[in-house]
Design a protein around this motif. Structure first.
Motif, PDB file in Angstrom:
ATOM      1  N   ALA A  25      -0.227 -37.408 -12.389  1.00 45.70           N
ATOM      2  CA  ALA A  25      -1.455 -37.458 -13.191  1.00 45.70           C
ATOM      3  C   ALA A  25      -2.657 -37.786 -12.313  1.00 45.70           C
ATOM      4  O   ALA A  25      -3.749 -37.228 -12.501  1.00 45.70           O
ATOM      5  CB  ALA A  25      -1.312 -38.497 -14.300  1.00 45.70           C
ATOM      6  N   GLY A  26      -2.463 -38.663 -11.341  1.00 45.74           N
ATOM      7  CA  GLY A  26      -3.555 -39.013 -10.438  1.00 45.74           C
ATOM      8  C   GLY A  26      -4.002 -37.840  -9.594  1.00 45.74           C
ATOM      9  O   GLY A  26      -5.200 -37.598  -9.432  1.00 45.74           O
ATOM     10  N   VAL A  27      -3.052 -37.101  -9.068  1.00 49.40           N
ATOM     11  CA  VAL A  27      -3.393 -35.918  -8.271  1.00 49.40           C
ATOM     12  C   VAL A  27      -4.122 -34.897  -9.150  1.00 49.40           C
ATOM     13  O   VAL A  27      -5.108 -34.290  -8.724  1.00 49.40           O
ATOM     14  CB  VAL A  27      -2.125 -35.312  -7.628  1.00 49.40           C
ATOM     15  CG1 VAL A  27      -2.413 -33.954  -7.014  1.00 49.40           C
ATOM     16  CG2 VAL A  27      -1.558 -36.264  -6.589  1.00 49.40           C
ATOM     17  N   LYS A  32      -8.370 -31.514 -10.451  1.00 45.77           N
ATOM     18  CA  LYS A  32      -8.836 -30.749 -11.614  1.00 45.77           C
ATOM     19  C   LYS A  32      -9.751 -31.568 -12.535  1.00 45.77           C
ATOM     20  O   LYS A  32      -9.646 -31.486 -13.763  1.00 45.77           O
ATOM     21  CB  LYS A  32      -7.630 -30.264 -12.429  1.00 45.77           C
ATOM     22  CG  LYS A  32      -6.766 -29.268 -11.714  1.00 45.77           C
ATOM     23  CD  LYS A  32      -7.507 -27.958 -11.597  1.00 45.77           C
ATOM     24  CE  LYS A  32      -6.586 -26.852 -11.149  1.00 45.77           C
ATOM     25  NZ  LYS A  32      -7.274 -25.577 -11.106  1.00 45.77           N
ATOM     26  N   ALA A  33     -10.649 -32.350 -11.978  1.00 45.00           N
ATOM     27  CA  ALA A  33     -11.530 -33.199 -12.786  1.00 45.00           C
ATOM     28  C   ALA A  33     -12.364 -32.368 -13.764  1.00 45.00           C
ATOM     29  O   ALA A  33     -12.493 -32.730 -14.948  1.00 45.00           O
ATOM     30  CB  ALA A  33     -12.433 -34.036 -11.893  1.00 45.00           C
ATOM     31  N   ASP A  34     -12.922 -31.258 -13.296  1.00 41.24           N
ATOM     32  CA  ASP A  34     -13.749 -30.419 -14.179  1.00 41.24           C
ATOM     33  C   ASP A  34     -12.928 -29.826 -15.322  1.00 41.24           C
ATOM     34  O   ASP A  34     -13.393 -29.782 -16.471  1.00 41.24           O
ATOM     35  CB  ASP A  34     -14.403 -29.283 -13.388  1.00 41.24           C
ATOM     36  CG  ASP A  34     -15.486 -29.794 -12.447  1.00 41.24           C
ATOM     37  OD1 ASP A  34     -16.164 -30.777 -12.793  1.00 41.24           O
ATOM     38  OD2 ASP A  34     -15.632 -29.196 -11.366  1.00 41.24           O
ATOM     39  N   SER A  35     -11.714 -29.392 -15.015  1.00 40.42           N
ATOM     40  CA  SER A  35     -10.848 -28.820 -16.052  1.00 40.42           C
ATOM     41  C   SER A  35     -10.478 -29.875 -17.095  1.00 40.42           C
ATOM     42  O   SER A  35     -10.418 -29.577 -18.293  1.00 40.42           O
ATOM     43  CB  SER A  35      -9.578 -28.252 -15.439  1.00 40.42           C
ATOM     44  OG  SER A  35      -9.886 -27.217 -14.548  1.00 40.42           O
ATOM     45  N   GLU A  53     -20.095 -34.599 -24.691  1.00 37.09           N
ATOM     46  CA  GLU A  53     -20.912 -34.119 -23.588  1.00 37.09           C
ATOM     47  C   GLU A  53     -20.782 -35.108 -22.423  1.00 37.09           C
ATOM     48  O   GLU A  53     -21.292 -36.225 -22.499  1.00 37.09           O
ATOM     49  CB  GLU A  53     -22.379 -34.013 -24.023  1.00 37.09           C
ATOM     50  CG  GLU A  53     -23.275 -33.332 -23.041  1.00 37.09           C
ATOM     51  CD  GLU A  53     -22.947 -31.862 -22.874  1.00 37.09           C
ATOM     52  OE1 GLU A  53     -23.061 -31.370 -21.740  1.00 37.09           O
ATOM     53  OE2 GLU A  53     -22.561 -31.208 -23.849  1.00 37.09           O
ATOM     54  N   PRO A  54     -20.074 -34.714 -21.352  1.00 36.31           N
ATOM     55  CA  PRO A  54     -19.918 -35.628 -20.216  1.00 36.31           C
ATOM     56  C   PRO A  54     -21.267 -35.963 -19.587  1.00 36.31           C
ATOM     57  O   PRO A  54     -22.123 -35.094 -19.428  1.00 36.31           O
ATOM     58  CB  PRO A  54     -19.057 -34.851 -19.223  1.00 36.31           C
ATOM     59  CG  PRO A  54     -18.437 -33.757 -20.007  1.00 36.31           C
ATOM     60  CD  PRO A  54     -19.352 -33.466 -21.143  1.00 36.31           C
ATOM     61  N   ARG A  55     -21.457 -37.225 -19.267  1.00 34.16           N
ATOM     62  CA  ARG A  55     -22.706 -37.662 -18.643  1.00 34.16           C
ATOM     63  C   ARG A  55     -22.638 -37.473 -17.130  1.00 34.16           C
ATOM     64  O   ARG A  55     -21.596 -37.123 -16.578  1.00 34.16           O
ATOM     65  CB  ARG A  55     -22.970 -39.133 -18.973  1.00 34.16           C
ATOM     66  CG  ARG A  55     -23.272 -39.342 -20.450  1.00 34.16           C
ATOM     67  CD  ARG A  55     -23.633 -40.759 -20.711  1.00 34.16           C
ATOM     68  NE  ARG A  55     -22.459 -41.600 -20.460  1.00 34.16           N
ATOM     69  CZ  ARG A  55     -22.263 -42.771 -21.012  1.00 34.16           C
ATOM     70  NH1 ARG A  55     -23.151 -43.272 -21.823  1.00 34.16           N
ATOM     71  NH2 ARG A  55     -21.186 -43.462 -20.739  1.00 34.16           N
ATOM     72  N   ASP A  56     -23.754 -37.731 -16.483  1.00 36.25           N
ATOM     73  CA  ASP A  56     -23.807 -37.640 -15.027  1.00 36.25           C
ATOM     74  C   ASP A  56     -22.772 -38.583 -14.418  1.00 36.25           C
ATOM     75  O   ASP A  56     -22.610 -39.717 -14.861  1.00 36.25           O
ATOM     76  CB  ASP A  56     -25.200 -38.013 -14.511  1.00 36.25           C
ATOM     77  CG  ASP A  56     -26.260 -36.999 -14.907  1.00 36.25           C
ATOM     78  OD1 ASP A  56     -25.884 -35.847 -15.198  1.00 36.25           O
ATOM     79  OD2 ASP A  56     -27.444 -37.362 -14.921  1.00 36.25           O
ATOM     80  N   GLY A  57     -22.075 -38.113 -13.427  1.00 37.50           N
ATOM     81  CA  GLY A  57     -21.090 -38.934 -12.734  1.00 37.50           C
ATOM     82  C   GLY A  57     -19.722 -38.959 -13.390  1.00 37.50           C
ATOM     83  O   GLY A  57     -18.825 -39.640 -12.898  1.00 37.50           O
ATOM     84  N   ALA A  58     -19.549 -38.225 -14.485  1.00 37.79           N
ATOM     85  CA  ALA A  58     -18.255 -38.229 -15.173  1.00 37.79           C
ATOM     86  C   ALA A  58     -17.150 -37.690 -14.261  1.00 37.79           C
ATOM     87  O   ALA A  58     -16.038 -38.219 -14.249  1.00 37.79           O
ATOM     88  CB  ALA A  58     -18.330 -37.411 -16.462  1.00 37.79           C
ATOM     89  N   ARG A  59     -17.461 -36.669 -13.494  1.00 33.99           N
ATOM     90  CA  ARG A  59     -16.459 -36.090 -12.594  1.00 33.99           C
ATOM     91  C   ARG A  59     -15.990 -37.126 -11.570  1.00 33.99           C
ATOM     92  O   ARG A  59     -14.797 -37.253 -11.303  1.00 33.99           O
ATOM     93  CB  ARG A  59     -17.042 -34.876 -11.883  1.00 33.99           C
ATOM     94  CG  ARG A  59     -16.045 -34.188 -10.983  1.00 33.99           C
ATOM     95  CD  ARG A  59     -16.608 -32.980 -10.243  1.00 33.99           C
ATOM     96  NE  ARG A  59     -17.564 -32.219 -11.023  1.00 33.99           N
ATOM     97  CZ  ARG A  59     -18.749 -31.836 -10.563  1.00 33.99           C
ATOM     98  NH1 ARG A  59     -19.130 -32.124  -9.357  1.00 33.99           N
ATOM     99  NH2 ARG A  59     -19.555 -31.136 -11.331  1.00 33.99           N
ATOM    100  N   GLY A  66      -8.156 -41.202 -11.127  1.00 32.61           N
ATOM    101  CA  GLY A  66      -7.035 -40.577 -10.437  1.00 32.61           C
ATOM    102  C   GLY A  66      -6.543 -41.404  -9.263  1.00 32.61           C
ATOM    103  O   GLY A  66      -5.341 -41.521  -9.031  1.00 32.61           O
ATOM    104  N   LEU A  67      -7.459 -42.000  -8.518  1.00 30.38           N
ATOM    105  CA  LEU A  67      -7.060 -42.862  -7.406  1.00 30.38           C
ATOM    106  C   LEU A  67      -6.273 -44.074  -7.892  1.00 30.38           C
ATOM    107  O   LEU A  67      -5.283 -44.480  -7.276  1.00 30.38           O
ATOM    108  CB  LEU A  67      -8.289 -43.313  -6.613  1.00 30.38           C
ATOM    109  CG  LEU A  67      -8.963 -42.259  -5.751  1.00 30.38           C
ATOM    110  CD1 LEU A  67     -10.216 -42.835  -5.098  1.00 30.38           C
ATOM    111  CD2 LEU A  67      -8.015 -41.725  -4.705  1.00 30.38           C
TER     112      LEU A  67
END
Length: 87
Positions: A25-27, A32-35, A53-59, A66-67
């Protein structure tokens, strides 16, 4: 006495598989953060009928999560439990 396994015995059997799942899941969160954000947006719309609606920095926050997943998963894989065993 009962023949049921203690919760600690059950946990020790599940620790390494859970570690593998957390690491995977972390990998996924790193690669695939955007997906994942897109999937969350569609799921919120379909299931909850709300706009996500994802805000700035959501990715970056998804990747940071994930880390943490990788670190926790690696710990469980290596030690086979939350606390290292004293052999």
């Amino acid at each position: 006495m009962t023949d049921r396994s203690s919760p600690l015995a059950v946990w020790s059997k599940l620790a390494r598989p859970l570690g593998a799942v957390l690491t995977l899941a972390g990998v996924t969160h790193l690669v695939k953060a955007d997906s994942l954000l897109s999937l969350a947006s569609r799921s919120y719309d379909l299931l909850l009928d709300v706009e996500f609606e994802p805000r700035d920095g959501a990715r970056n926050r998804v990747r940071l999560l994930g880390l943490f997943f990788i670190a926790a998963g690696a710990h469980l894989l290596y030690y086979g439990g939350v606390l290292p065993k004293r052999d």
